[in-house]
Design a protein around this motif. Sequence first.
Motif, PDB file in Angstrom:
ATOM      1  N   ASP A 103      -4.830  -7.621   5.053  1.00 19.45           N
ATOM      2  CA  ASP A 103      -4.070  -8.190   3.946  1.00 19.45           C
ATOM      3  C   ASP A 103      -4.467  -9.655   3.760  1.00 19.45           C
ATOM      4  O   ASP A 103      -5.372 -10.148   4.432  1.00 19.45           O
ATOM      5  N   GLU A 107      -7.235  -6.342  -5.545  1.00 24.02           N
ATOM      6  CA  GLU A 107      -5.786  -6.326  -5.692  1.00 24.02           C
ATOM      7  C   GLU A 107      -5.315  -4.884  -5.861  1.00 24.02           C
ATOM      8  O   GLU A 107      -5.858  -4.143  -6.680  1.00 24.02           O
ATOM      9  N   LEU A 108      -4.327  -4.525  -5.061  1.00 22.14           N
ATOM     10  CA  LEU A 108      -3.736  -3.187  -5.129  1.00 22.14           C
ATOM     11  C   LEU A 108      -2.228  -3.323  -5.002  1.00 22.14           C
ATOM     12  O   LEU A 108      -1.733  -4.210  -4.293  1.00 22.14           O
ATOM     13  N   PRO A 109      -1.493  -2.425  -5.644  1.00 22.05           N
ATOM     14  CA  PRO A 109      -0.031  -2.575  -5.676  1.00 22.05           C
ATOM     15  C   PRO A 109       0.693  -2.253  -4.373  1.00 22.05           C
ATOM     16  O   PRO A 109       1.744  -2.824  -4.091  1.00 22.05           O
ATOM     17  N   ASP A 110       0.144  -1.329  -3.557  1.00 21.69           N
ATOM     18  CA  ASP A 110       0.882  -0.918  -2.356  1.00 21.69           C
ATOM     19  C   ASP A 110      -0.055  -0.255  -1.345  1.00 21.69           C
ATOM     20  O   ASP A 110      -1.232  -0.036  -1.614  1.00 21.69           O
ATOM     21  N   GLU A 164      -0.113   2.768  -0.256  1.00 21.20           N
ATOM     22  CA  GLU A 164      -0.607   4.097  -0.655  1.00 21.20           C
ATOM     23  C   GLU A 164      -1.934   3.966  -1.397  1.00 21.20           C
ATOM     24  O   GLU A 164      -2.850   4.746  -1.183  1.00 21.20           O
ATOM     25  N   GLN A 165      -2.035   2.974  -2.261  1.00 21.22           N
ATOM     26  CA  GLN A 165      -3.288   2.735  -2.988  1.00 21.22           C
ATOM     27  C   GLN A 165      -4.374   2.207  -2.051  1.00 21.22           C
ATOM     28  O   GLN A 165      -5.543   2.528  -2.198  1.00 21.22           O
ATOM     29  N   MET A 215       0.152  -9.351  -7.501  1.00 24.35           N
ATOM     30  CA  MET A 215      -0.243  -8.159  -6.761  1.00 24.35           C
ATOM     31  C   MET A 215      -1.023  -8.612  -5.513  1.00 24.35           C
ATOM     32  O   MET A 215      -1.863  -9.500  -5.594  1.00 24.35           O
ATOM     33  N   PRO A 216      -0.758  -8.001  -4.362  1.00 21.26           N
ATOM     34  CA  PRO A 216      -1.446  -8.404  -3.131  1.00 21.26           C
ATOM     35  C   PRO A 216      -2.941  -8.055  -3.140  1.00 21.26           C
ATOM     36  O   PRO A 216      -3.366  -7.085  -3.756  1.00 21.26           O
ATOM     37  N   ARG A 217      -3.705  -8.862  -2.426  1.00 18.39           N
ATOM     38  CA  ARG A 217      -5.152  -8.645  -2.292  1.00 18.39           C
ATOM     39  C   ARG A 217      -5.426  -8.096  -0.891  1.00 18.39           C
ATOM     40  O   ARG A 217      -4.878  -8.573   0.098  1.00 18.39           O
ATOM     41  N   TYR A 218      -6.304  -7.078  -0.844  1.00 19.05           N
ATOM     42  CA  TYR A 218      -6.683  -6.444   0.421  1.00 19.05           C
ATOM     43  C   TYR A 218      -8.196  -6.514   0.588  1.00 19.05           C
ATOM     44  O   TYR A 218      -8.941  -6.422  -0.381  1.00 19.05           O
TER      45      TYR A 218
END
Length: 83
Positions: A59, A22-25, A27-28, A1-4
Amino acid sequence: MPRYFFDTFDGDRLIADSEGIELPDLEQVKAEAQRALPDLARDGLPDGDQKTFIVSVRDETGQVVLRAALSLIVETAPESRSA
């Protein structure tokens, strides 16, 4: 899952997020940034008549993927100004 990474700016101070979450997309990411703005404003209510609070989201590569802002403006009614 990507980290923001959620950097915040209250008009006076920039606080860079070094941990991120970490968030999936996106929108989150957007929902998380929108949730953060009222807390940021509550912690830094303006001394003057206007202040803008900003959450800038990076990102993992450091690229800004989203920016959200909340402006607080205090205006006195015209008839109250002369009193």
